[in-house]
Enzyme design. Structure first.
Site, short mmCIF file in Angstrom:
data_model
loop_
_atom_site.label_atom_id
_atom_site.label_comp_id
_atom_site.label_asym_id
_atom_site.label_seq_id
_atom_site.Cartn_x
_atom_site.Cartn_y
_atom_site.Cartn_z
N ASP A 121 2.32 2.40 3.61
CA ASP A 121 3.10 3.62 3.39
C ASP A 121 3.08 4.50 4.63
O ASP A 121 2.17 4.41 5.47
CB ASP A 121 2.59 4.39 2.18
CG ASP A 121 1.12 4.80 2.31
OD1 ASP A 121 0.31 3.94 2.70
OD2 ASP A 121 0.79 5.97 2.01
N GLU A 188 -1.99 5.21 0.87
CA GLU A 188 -3.09 5.86 1.60
C GLU A 188 -2.77 7.31 1.90
O GLU A 188 -3.66 8.17 1.83
CB GLU A 188 -3.35 5.09 2.91
CG GLU A 188 -4.60 5.54 3.66
CD GLU A 188 -4.35 6.68 4.64
OE1 GLU A 188 -5.34 7.25 5.14
OE2 GLU A 188 -3.17 7.00 4.90
#
Length: 486
Positions: A121, A188
């Site tokens: 991400d 994350e």
């Protein structure tokens, strides 16, 4: 009197002798390993593959915004297409909505696995600011010796470099004795709760104990340590914790023409002022201390004298570090007032005032300790305290006297022989904090050489990675696996 003078003089001479002896004995701790094994890397091809991944807008879901599910699905399909050997030879397990765990089975089941981490991400780009980028943030442009785009540094560059390394080792017919795991989370940037947390839970339920974990974190930097000319590879051996404390004052509202001695705003402002005036205590420990112990021998004589004798000079060193925001964070739990909300009109007394203070917690301190500090310093019953939803304890400090750290150090000196290797305290949070219960050897490092001005590109404008540096990162990961898993 003469005897006293002679006694004092003798004491000074003894002290000088001790300081000099310790300084002369403060010699380099850098290793000189054998040359690395060769690895052929097609720079144009690997840059093009990374650029393709950057074109996929993999922004994780967060409070108030939906995730880019289609982009994550497209990225996984892209990785399967671009790394066919990895997907043929390694076991692939989806975890949570978009995270994944790969297992490259070793030939010796008695050896604990090594795990390499990264995340898929990326942080979003603020709407309306795309035009300020030199290259569009989600077009994956390769130009001028760089791959441009959101995620190039944080953290698709790391993920793709790991996959490139494994693909290259498979193409060369190499196989590990020690099992290798690759864990790539997809959230994350928003806490890792449906990615790294679930990966850690799955491994724990299987009874897996890891030899080591290597995640993103520190990088190779030049000009970071005063007195050191060589670039320094900053390997995070621990990371700070995180808690945001909410302070709320509720008072009677009313007309501003008849104010009380102190309004809700005044009470809260005094609380914030007290917290800023009384920060948590300083300590030189863990990675912050080891940084100077590792690179100190490479400094000029005067600086070596200072750091070889921290038993005497530590108060001076800590005072200097605490005087600058960039180094203060390495020696204390920091206090940052980040939000203040109160009032609806200039002539109305606010009935409620709210502030948020963010603390980045030094290893050795705790969330509970931070709250106790806030209560003691504010010392005002009208200020109500609570914590926001996300909080994280600081990680344990991983050792540097183990074979796991020595393998990492050896790899760095093989691939980057001009670099000094040092532990340090990772200021920001990484997914690795969720796996500290599975291994004592958790390290945070992305093998890329950055200049100080590049740091603002992470989560900022014009994120990019040098193609030559990216090639070196691939070589690093390949050599690291050879050193740890063969």
């Amino acid at each position: 009197m003469r005897r006293l003078v002679l006694f004092l003089l003798g004491g000074v001479l003894v002290l000088a002798a001790v300081l000099l002896a310790r300084t002369l004995g403060f010699t380099t701790r850098q290793v000189t390993p054998e040359p690395p094994a060769a690895l052929a890397v097609d720079a144009d091809a690997v840059a093009a593959r990374l650029a393709g991944a950057l074109r996929l807008k993999t922004v994780a879901a967060s409070e108030g915004s939906a995730g880019e599910d289609a982009a994550f699905d497209a990225l996984h399909a892209y990785l399967a297409e671009q790394f066919p050997r990895v997907h043929a030879a390694l076991k692939r397990e989806p975890v949570g909505p978009h995270s994944v765990l790969y297992t490259w089975q070793g030939t010796d089941a008695s050896l604990r696995p090594v795990l390499l981490m990264g995340h898929l991400d990326v942080v979003p780009v603020a709407a309306g600011t795309e035009g300020a980028w030199a290259k569009p943030p989600f077009e994956g442009v390769v130009e001028g010796g760089f791959v441009w785009g959101r995620g190039a540094l944080d953290d698709k560059g790391s993920v793709l470099a790991i996959l490139e390394a494994v693909e290259a080792l498979l193409a060369a017919g190499e196989a590990p004795r020690r099992t290798v795991m690759l864990a790539f989370g997809a959230d994350e940037e928003v806490g890792g709760r449906t990615g790294a947390v679930l990966i850690a839970k799955r491994l724990s339920e299987r009874g897996v104990r890891l030899e080591s974990v290597l995640d993103e974190g520190g990088v190779i930097m030049s000009g970071t340590v005063p007195g050191v000319q060589a670039p320094v590879a900053l390997v995070g051996t621990s990371e700070k914790g995180f808690v945001s404390v909410e302070l709320v004052v509720e008072e009677e509202g009313g007309h501003s023409s008849m104010p009380p001695p102190r309004t809700a705003v005044g009470i809260l402002a005094q609380a914030i002022s007290r917290l800023e005036a009384h920060p948590m205590p300083t300590r030189l420990q863990g990675g912050s201390r080891e940084l100077f112990e590792r690179v100190g021998p490479e400094m000029s004589f005067g600086m070596r004298l200072l750091f070889a004798n921290l038993w005497l000079t530590e108060p001076l060193v800590v005072s200097q570090l605490a005087s600058k925001p960039t180094t203060n964070a390495a020696v204390r739990t920091t206090t940052a007032a980040t939000m203040f909300q109160a009032g609806v009109k200039d002539n109305v007394l606010p009935a409620r005032a709210r502030a948020v203070v963010n603390f980045r917690i030094l290893p050795g301190d705790t969330v509970a300790g931070v709250l106790a500090h806030v209560r003691d310093v504010v010392d005002e019953p009208r200020v109500k305290l609570s914590t926001l939803a996300f909080e994280s304890e600081p990680s344990p400090v991983s050792p540097t006297d183990t074979e796991s750290f020595r393998a990492l150090e050896r790899t760095l000196r093989q691939v980057f022989p001009q670099v000094l290797v040092s532990p340090y305290l990772n200021i920001a949070a990484t997914d690795s904090r969720h796996l500290v219960g599975l291994s004592d050897n958790v390290y945070r490092f992305f093998p890329i050489h950055l200049q100080r001005e590049d740091l603002s590109r992470v989560h900022g404008r014009d994120e990019r990675i040098a193609v030559a540096g990216y090639v070196d990162a691939i070589r690093f990961y390949a050599q690291y696996l050879r050193n740890t898993a063969r």
